[in-house]
Design an enzyme around this catalytic site. Sequence first.
Site, PDB file in Angstrom:
ATOM      1  N   GLU A  82      -6.441  -0.198  -6.931  1.00  0.00           N
ATOM      2  CA  GLU A  82      -5.468   0.724  -7.533  1.00  0.00           C
ATOM      3  C   GLU A  82      -4.458  -0.091  -8.327  1.00  0.00           C
ATOM      4  OE1 GLU A  82      -5.094   4.699  -4.762  1.00  0.00           O
ATOM      5  OE2 GLU A  82      -4.056   2.921  -4.036  1.00  0.00           O
ATOM      6  N   ASN A  92      -4.366   6.527  -0.288  1.00  0.00           N
ATOM      7  CA  ASN A  92      -3.806   6.698   1.053  1.00  0.00           C
ATOM      8  C   ASN A  92      -3.056   8.020   1.197  1.00  0.00           C
ATOM      9  OD1 ASN A  92      -4.932   4.426   2.099  1.00  0.00           O
ATOM     10  ND2 ASN A  92      -3.128   3.132   1.842  1.00  0.00           N
ATOM     11  N   SER A 149       0.820  -1.203   0.000  1.00  0.00           N
ATOM     12  CA  SER A 149       0.000   0.000   0.000  1.00  0.00           C
ATOM     13  C   SER A 149       0.860   1.262   0.000  1.00  0.00           C
ATOM     14  CB  SER A 149      -0.992  -0.003   1.150  1.00  0.00           C
ATOM     15  OG  SER A 149      -0.397  -0.474   2.308  1.00  0.00           O
ATOM     16  N   HIS A 167      -3.214  -2.860  -5.771  1.00  0.00           N
ATOM     17  CA  HIS A 167      -3.507  -2.486  -4.384  1.00  0.00           C
ATOM     18  C   HIS A 167      -4.984  -2.723  -4.075  1.00  0.00           C
ATOM     19  CE1 HIS A 167      -3.698   0.797  -1.078  1.00  0.00           C
ATOM     20  NE2 HIS A 167      -3.537  -0.403  -0.568  1.00  0.00           N
TER      21      HIS A 167
END
Length: 705
Positions: free
Chosen positions: A449, A487, A416, A437
């Site tokens: 992702e 994130n 991540s 991801h």
Amino acid sequence: MPDNHQPDRGLHLERSGNILIVILDNPPVNALGLRVRRGLLAALRQAQSEEQIHALLLLGSGKNFAAGADIREFNQPRQPPLLREVCDQIETCTKPVIAAIAGNALGGGLEVAMAAHYRLAVKGSRLGLPEVNLGLLPGAGGSQRSVRLIGAEAALDLMLSGRPLSAEQALELGMVDRLGLDARVDGLVYAHELLADRCGVRRSSELTTRLADSAAQQAAIDAARTKLPTQFRGLFSPALIIDCVAAACEQPFAAGCQFEAAQFQRCLASPQHRALLYAFQAERAAAKLPDTTGLAIAAFSQAGVIGGGTMGAGIAVVMLEADLQVTLLERDEQSLAAGLSRVEEFYRQRVSKKRLSATAAAARLAKLRGTTEYRDLATADLVVEAVYEDLAAKQAVFRQLDSHCKPGAILASNTSYLDIAAIAAVTNRPQAVIGLHFFSPAPVMRLLEIVVPPQAAAEVIASAVVLARRLGKVPVRTGICDGFIGNRIMSVYRRAAEAMLEDGASPYQIDTAVREFGFAMGPFQILDVAGGDIAWATRKRRAAQRDPQERYVQIADRLCEQGWFGQKSGRGWYRYEPGSNHGVQDPAVLEIVARERERAGVTPRPFSAEEIVRRYLAAMINEGANLLAEGIALRPLDVDVVLLAGYGFPRYRGGPLYYADKIGLARVLDDITTFAAEDPQFWRPSPLLIRLVEQGQTFASLNAE
Ligand code: 3H9
């Protein structure tokens, strides 16, 4: 034999004896655009005027009966004949009209079928009224006919949830009259039977049985109204759907339809409809990458997953659900057994909750095998690594994959935040290495992702996008940076929330304000669900690189030092009774917050809900703009889709950058400039945002480029 192939009508006509077969043929999904509607009316006229035609059979071609109104027409002036008129003409036809449904009959597609006199559905088909997902309600008589066919309670559920019925459920409810295996074959048999039995027409608008028990209909309507504030918080169309159902129960069909038409117009004109339509289209556009024409797309039948922890096991489930053969690899027998049992437990749960039959679960599990040997991945078309977040550990895995996997296999990491380029660099095939991801829980979360390091081959990226769609995920391409798109944005709006916390807002006030804006959860609630220890570990990891000028709010650290990690430890920002996920406010947390404010020399000040939301969103929008300027996100819609599909951004607001356009970029920039006066290091307006404001442009203009 086709006797009337008319591609310009979006349908074609065939004849089988005295039955006119009308086959909707408007790829990709048989949407009921203008030419289809005109074609349907022409077919009805032909059926009425030709004596030799005794009945009509409606079919769809391809994978769909019809996916509803053509959503591309929603932005244009409506052109007659409207679908409502077409449905009325179908129903008033004096010769029996039979709809034989295979695949999706959704929205206007189901409305057409409900206007027919008889309905058959092929097993595996899906019948739904999902207009609510686009901020709409059925606008072609669907709210009135569905109530007459299946009663208020089931009709409300169909329209408010947007969830389609299976053919079997539709039969049980009375939405269809029989099941079949092949729409054309069984539809023709049915039509001939109806003619032989002289069944004549049976108009849904004239059915009264379901309306007879007015007390039961009223109870269903009342129950739906009670749920409005909690289940459909902030949404515009659900209340109108309920009103339409009430009209169906109380008013004659024609008056009910008139009422429905007026409510449909209101929905069509609403900002929520435009935002939800944008979200629908943006999710599909995100899966379309520039310059992919002509690329060879890999075929996937075998997948490997490295690591059987929560994430690895979840990814294995996602692969099994897409009918891939899955090999789960763990470092030793004990870990392997634990990983395999996580996957088995997932299916045990699904069976016990009656979401899947035991036979189907067994069939999925039969495609799973475990190993501790990399050589067993030699034939895999794709391998996803999901070991713990440590660069050296991941590099060791990729060295093994490089020496055992076949040429052409795609090697993916589920990291991540780690640099995929550094992982790819240890292999002799960096062109085959990407990031995939997944979000936790992998079987549930829609976002995927696709992390693209510089050396990744275009074919590999394009193949990953196709695979993501097959896995039922919403793929978004992202470049490499710490946290990728999602994130990275989250870490910034979290910091904005922590700063507000230290400056005077309580965590509960922030969570409430953010939820009232429409997010599924507030930032502190999310931390409790995810586990405060995870964010703490990230903070510690980043401590060395932290800019000493950066404001660092330590309150979360104090909670973690107490072992308060959230739901899993029974205490976090909220307190949890044993076995409960429902958090209650904790005065001890507020004491810690107060002490930390004092330690940091902050005099707390009041925050309004409006200011909280403004700051939270300004942080999100500004970082989205930074990601665009850096080329990490390709288009504004990619940022929007990440936040919508992975971070609980309210869909009816379209995504942060869509929302920014709506409230005006100048206002957002003004906010950021004002906030910068107190913390210029954090609130640095993105140069892209400044440029757009200076040029009087919007993020949407960049989507169109
Ligand atoms: C309605 O019916 C209102 C009425 O009550 C009243 C009227 C008066 N129109 O999703 P996919 C495109 S509201 C035009 O990737 P899948 C989609 O954009 C409507 N285009 O495929 C994509 O285009 P592109 C109520 C549509 O196999 C391509 O088709 N109906 C429409 O994963 C493939 O789509 C709905 O809300 C449309 N209606 O899923 C159903 N639908 O390739 C909406 C799709 O250029 N549709 N496209 O990106 C769906 O749920 C899914 O598309 C479906 C297929 C399940 C059908």
